[in-house]
Scaffold this active site. Sequence first.
Site, PDB file in Angstrom:
ATOM      1  N   CYS A 126      14.542  10.221   6.364  1.00 23.64           N
ATOM      2  CA  CYS A 126      14.704   9.801   7.764  1.00 23.64           C
ATOM      3  C   CYS A 126      16.166   9.843   8.193  1.00 23.64           C
ATOM      4  O   CYS A 126      16.460   9.822   9.381  1.00 23.64           O
ATOM      5  CB  CYS A 126      14.195   8.374   7.954  1.00 23.64           C
ATOM      6  SG  CYS A 126      12.515   8.184   7.426  1.00 23.64           S
ATOM      7  N   LYS A 161       0.865  -1.175   0.000  1.00 28.16           N
ATOM      8  CA  LYS A 161       0.000   0.000   0.000  1.00 28.16           C
ATOM      9  C   LYS A 161       0.906   1.231   0.000  1.00 28.16           C
ATOM     10  O   LYS A 161       1.553   1.563   0.995  1.00 28.16           O
ATOM     11  CB  LYS A 161      -0.906   0.032   1.237  1.00 28.16           C
ATOM     12  CG  LYS A 161      -1.991   1.080   1.082  1.00 28.16           C
ATOM     13  CD  LYS A 161      -2.250   1.903   2.319  1.00 28.16           C
ATOM     14  CE  LYS A 161      -1.291   2.973   2.652  1.00 28.16           C
ATOM     15  NZ  LYS A 161      -1.369   4.211   1.878  1.00 28.16           N
ATOM     16  N   GLU A 220      10.904   0.597   9.780  1.00 25.61           N
ATOM     17  CA  GLU A 220      11.889   1.661   9.533  1.00 25.61           C
ATOM     18  C   GLU A 220      11.198   2.956   9.896  1.00 25.61           C
ATOM     19  O   GLU A 220      10.376   3.459   9.130  1.00 25.61           O
ATOM     20  CB  GLU A 220      12.289   1.679   8.048  1.00 25.61           C
ATOM     21  CG  GLU A 220      12.979   0.439   7.562  1.00 25.61           C
ATOM     22  CD  GLU A 220      14.337   0.227   8.195  1.00 25.61           C
ATOM     23  OE1 GLU A 220      14.828   1.117   8.925  1.00 25.61           O
ATOM     24  OE2 GLU A 220      14.907  -0.845   7.973  1.00 25.61           O
ATOM     25  N   GLU A 234      11.868  15.307  15.207  1.00 27.52           N
ATOM     26  CA  GLU A 234      12.368  15.020  13.863  1.00 27.52           C
ATOM     27  C   GLU A 234      12.054  16.205  12.935  1.00 27.52           C
ATOM     28  O   GLU A 234      10.948  16.741  12.950  1.00 27.52           O
ATOM     29  CB  GLU A 234      11.705  13.747  13.318  1.00 27.52           C
ATOM     30  CG  GLU A 234      12.227  13.367  11.950  1.00 27.52           C
ATOM     31  CD  GLU A 234      11.695  12.019  11.460  1.00 27.52           C
ATOM     32  OE1 GLU A 234      10.621  11.582  11.913  1.00 27.52           O
ATOM     33  OE2 GLU A 234      12.367  11.419  10.607  1.00 27.52           O
TER      34      GLU A 234
END
Length: 463
Positions: A266, A157, A232, A366
């Site tokens: 990331c 997906k 991840e 982040e």
Amino acid sequence: MAQSFNVTDPATGDVIQKVTYDSEEDIKQALKRGHEAFKEWSRVNAHERSRLLKKWSQKIQENKQDIAEVMTRENGKPLKESLGEVDYATSYIDWYAEEAKRVYGRTIPANTESKRIIVTKQPVGLVAAITPWNFPAAMMTRKAAPALAAGCTFVVKPAVETPLTTIRFIELAHESGIPEDVVQCVNQRGSVAGDIFTDSEYVRKITFTGSTPVGKSLIKNSADTVKHVTMELGGHAPLIVAEDANIDYAVRQAIATKFRNAGQTCVCANRLIVHESIVDEFSQKFASEVSKLKVGNGLEEGTDIGPIINKKGYDKIVEQVEDALDKGAEALVGNKYEVNDDKGSYFVYPTVLKNVDEGMSIMHEETFGPIAPIISYKQVEEAIEIANNTPFGLAAYFFTNDYRKGTFLSENLDYGIVGWNDGGPSAAHAPFGGMKESGLGREGGLEGIEPYLETKYLSIGGF
Ligand code: SIN
């Protein structure tokens, strides 16, 4: 009537294509077909699976330019980066086409003459993957290639922001001869598809690249049926520059790792931790190079920094920059935006922040954007403390030519990926993944096929 969603170009806000949502029933049927196809696919010999994977990679390469243009339109990244991502994506297929032939078992000497002990590896079964918008090609093949190589079937997906690259990749897989039910794509909102995947008795493994909160909920929801999981998740990479580093080289590498995909990765360097004796020289050289980066539509020649994916991403960036400036940081370059709220296009100019301290949100949350905060340190132990002061543990970078300092840093940074004088460690042949809340498991390298395999121990008696 079937519902659909618009895929838009983040550079212009234009609708590129409408994509139909798969209904809950459609997705359940896809999982059932994937489960049934597993019986046959898992018995296809490894050399044949390898051959089909190679063909898939070749077909993608034959369509490289078209795919890269689609990727730039739906994601916004500069065309040169999309072309690079197509290569990066096929490098995973090429690597696992070879690894398919190297899934070895072993024999173990028994403690009696009457027994033989054999260990074999078997594919886990149907794998369901949820992939992110920031690398729509490579994050998918990094999961699909080892799954198919191991003999698993696969349903993906893709992110609703960037489904078109994935849809094309799956079409090419089928054109290469990989059976339709062996590799499938379904389109739905993440939360809906995630619940169907985790509830399904057919899915034996969930693999996900995305945010830590979503990863945690997928892990929790997978517990009821004890599925394998590979996660991840988020990152907040430190980049340490020691006093002995080659400053010009460190500047170039820091730019490469910070501004790839407009800082929306990331593994982007999110906190530049520079020794106090060189922080002024480093900051000035870094800011001067950053000011040369060209912001614009990724399809235009020479663009280095494309748009931010959406308003939510843009708002978070502005919030972090404003918080830092309010608390005393100084913008050496950037802090400039080009926004068209009506169309939905958001450009952020690459920004370098100096005089940053640990009280600012940018040091803890982040950052998914082209913002580079610089903080200084005195002793290497302090640099490590700042670097490790986060729940994340994906990638870290440091620059030093002193082997004792480098060894000390590499041994004490709590990160799954460490680049020593290297701002670009990601590669198909090496294990990618994080410690702490950055994830579980590894993708790429020898390690990347293991999560798709079960170990079976066979004890034969009666000799
Ligand atoms: C990511 O941002 O999640 C992936 C980046 C990479 O593979 O280098």
